[in-house]
Design an enzyme around this catalytic site. Structure first.
Site, PDB file in Angstrom:
ATOM      1  N   GLY A 137       0.890  -1.326  -0.109  1.00 43.55           N
ATOM      2  CA  GLY A 137      -0.523   0.324   0.319  1.00 43.55           C
ATOM      3  C   GLY A 137       0.657   1.171   0.451  1.00 43.55           C
ATOM      4  N   THR A 138       1.899   1.095   0.743  1.00 42.35           N
ATOM      5  CA  THR A 138       2.933   2.755   0.527  1.00 42.35           C
ATOM      6  C   THR A 138       3.485   2.797  -0.642  1.00 42.35           C
ATOM      7  OG1 THR A 138       3.394   1.578   2.977  1.00 42.35           O
ATOM      8  CG2 THR A 138       5.562   3.743   1.436  1.00 42.35           C
TER       9      THR A 138
ATOM     10  N   GLN B 195      -7.221  -0.187   4.223  1.00 46.18           N
ATOM     11  CA  GLN B 195      -8.184  -0.404   5.718  1.00 46.18           C
ATOM     12  C   GLN B 195      -9.787  -1.093   5.001  1.00 46.18           C
ATOM     13  OE1 GLN B 195      -7.175  -1.450   8.489  1.00 46.18           O
ATOM     14  NE2 GLN B 195      -5.223  -0.455   8.297  1.00 46.18           N
TER      15      GLN B 195
ATOM     16  N   CYS C 164       3.068   1.601  11.878  1.00 48.11           N
ATOM     17  CA  CYS C 164       3.726   2.056  11.144  1.00 48.11           C
ATOM     18  C   CYS C 164       5.286   3.207  11.733  1.00 48.11           C
ATOM     19  CB  CYS C 164       3.402   2.943   9.810  1.00 48.11           C
ATOM     20  SG  CYS C 164       1.970   1.979   8.960  1.00 48.11           S
TER      21      CYS C 164
ATOM     22  N   SER D  98      -3.482  -3.363  -0.115  1.00 43.73           N
ATOM     23  CA  SER D  98      -3.207  -3.548   0.127  1.00 43.73           C
ATOM     24  C   SER D  98      -3.408  -5.591   0.007  1.00 43.73           C
ATOM     25  CB  SER D  98      -2.250  -3.101   1.605  1.00 43.73           C
ATOM     26  OG  SER D  98      -1.374  -3.854   2.254  1.00 43.73           O
ATOM     27  N   ALA D  99      -2.471  -5.823   0.493  1.00 46.07           N
ATOM     28  CA  ALA D  99      -3.048  -8.082  -0.120  1.00 46.07           C
ATOM     29  C   ALA D  99      -3.010  -8.130   2.093  1.00 46.07           C
ATOM     30  CB  ALA D  99      -1.961  -8.880   0.022  1.00 46.07           C
ATOM     31  N   HIS D 100      -2.382  -7.625   2.476  1.00 48.21           N
ATOM     32  CA  HIS D 100      -2.066  -7.927   4.125  1.00 48.21           C
ATOM     33  C   HIS D 100      -3.344  -7.691   5.386  1.00 48.21           C
ATOM     34  CE1 HIS D 100      -0.249  -4.892   6.771  1.00 48.21           C
ATOM     35  NE2 HIS D 100      -0.412  -4.129   5.839  1.00 48.21           N
TER      36      HIS D 100
ATOM     37  N   THR E 167      10.102  -8.035 -12.302  1.00 46.90           N
ATOM     38  CA  THR E 167       9.922  -9.205 -11.860  1.00 46.90           C
ATOM     39  C   THR E 167       8.492  -8.842 -10.644  1.00 46.90           C
ATOM     40  OG1 THR E 167      11.863 -10.260 -12.925  1.00 46.90           O
ATOM     41  CG2 THR E 167      10.584 -11.215 -12.441  1.00 46.90           C
TER      42      THR E 167
END
Length: 387
Positions: free
Chosen positions: A71-72, A166, A309, A186-188, A224
């Protein structure tokens, strides 16, 4: 996860078993997705399947999804698009720290952006502008009126970027319906792996790459691809519809009802406006945030104080400051965030420890009824007796 009561989903969600399984399978297969042989084509197919799942999550065509390292990077990518940036005062630090000269639009005491102030600021701009407003706040869960924000931005010829890190998977939305031009994910936060995210572009948006040196991601992002991470992101995105429902909201509401009954002076930030169903920012009067986080951790419960963060530091919250919160209150706030694996027993355990901390805090303020300061004892010895 079986021994830890994990209530910090807004920092990172536990990776879902199906995500682990699919990532493990793709890790066992060699192949660069830019290669034309069988292994390369297999990797390419896996990426494009994930791209479709992420596009479906936010209602956009898969070819408009650009995978990033998280996300950052997606936020930094988006705000490099225009010379003038306007942001809300409660944005994530990956926005605020990236553009020190951004115009900050105030929020009200509930954390909602001041739309009149946004309109006024845009009316004074002469250069092409971009408005960046998060969909849901990571500390309070407050949901911003993104449709109105985008409408005002477009009225003045500005573009609208939304940090939906979020919000995605927790509330249902379609990018086009809201009029958003650029969207960060963001995936996490979804139960996917850390280290992968996406910037999603509206159909008529073109951006200049931040990272150059290859034609990957249609020339928008060289390097990649992180094939296992992207695959995990896609699986997590496809599973999102199973996660956030009335059950999660019920658990969150149960916490808030209990703490405000036990401690009438306790505060729930932004309780009067739309919030994510999984997020609660709670003040325990008289007990510093850091003390609470340590005590809960010693009791096997993971919560946080503000955003995750700050390299392990418990820092003063710029979000609560922007909302005009009393520093004495904001300094005693913790964030509890729930998710797909949260159980009723986790809430039971949290409330037992919360009750104990609150009772000990009250006793500390009444020296004739308490022989010692209990919270330092917990921190020093690591012992807490639970009923």
């Amino acid at each position: 996860m079986s021994q830890i009561c994990y209530l910090d989903y807004n920092a990172t969600a536990p990776v879902k078993p199906d995500v682990v399984s699919r990532m493990s399978a793709i890790l066992a297969c060699a192949g660069n997705p830019s290669s034309v042989h069988t292994g390369g084509r297999r990797a390419r197919r896996a990426i494009e399947e994930a791209r479709e799942n992420v596009g479906d999550l936010v209602g956009c065509a898969p070819e408009r999804v650009v995978f990033t390292s998280g996300g950052t990077e997606a936020n930094n990518f988006a705000i490099s698009y225009r010379p003038r940036i306007l942001v809300s005062a409660v944005e994530h630090v990956s926005i605020l720290d990236a553009v020190s000269d951004a115009i900050r639009i105030p929020v009200n005491s509930s954390g909602i952006i001041d739309l009149d102030a946004l309109r006024w600021a845009l009316s004074r701009e002469t250069a092409p502008a971009l408005v960046s407003v998060m969909m849901a706040n990571n500390e309070t869960g407050v949901i911003q009126p993104l449709g109105r924000v985008a409408e005002i931005a477009h009225e003045f010829g500005a573009l609208c970027h939304c940090d939906a890190v979020q919000a995605a998977g927790k509330i249902s939305f379609k990018m086009d319906d809201l009029g958003i031009d650029l969207l960060s994910l963001s995936a996490h936060k979804l139960g996917g792996p850390q280290g992968v995210g996406a910037l999603v572009l509206a159909d008529d948006i073109e951006v200049q790459p931040l990272i150059r040196g290859g034609a990957q991601e249609r020339g928008w992002r060289a390097g990649t691809e992180n094939v296992p991470g992207i695959v995990g992101f896609g699986v997590a995105a496809a599973l999102c519809h199973e996660d956030y429902d009335a059950r999660i909201a019920g658990l969150r509401d149960r916490i808030e009802r209990h703490v405000t009954q036990v401690a009438p002076r306790a505060t729930i930030f932004a309780a009067d406006v739309p919030r994510l169903s999984n997020t609660s920012c709670i003040v325990m009067p008289g007990v510093p945030s850091e003390t609470q986080v340590i005590a809960f951790d010693l009791a096997g419960i993971a919560v946080s104080a503000g955003a995750a963060c700050s390299s392990g530091r418990v820092a003063r919250s710029h979000v609560l400051d922007a909302m005009g919160a009393d520093p004495m209150e904001s300094g005693c706030a913790i964030r509890v965030s729930l998710g797909w694996a949260t159980r009723d027993s986790d809430i039971d355990r949290f409330l037992v420890v919360w009750n104990d901390l609150h009772a000990r805090s009250r006793a500390r303020r009444e020296p004739r009824t308490a022989t010692e300061n209990a919270v330092p004892e917990i921190i020093a010895t690591g012992r807490m007796v639970l009923p």
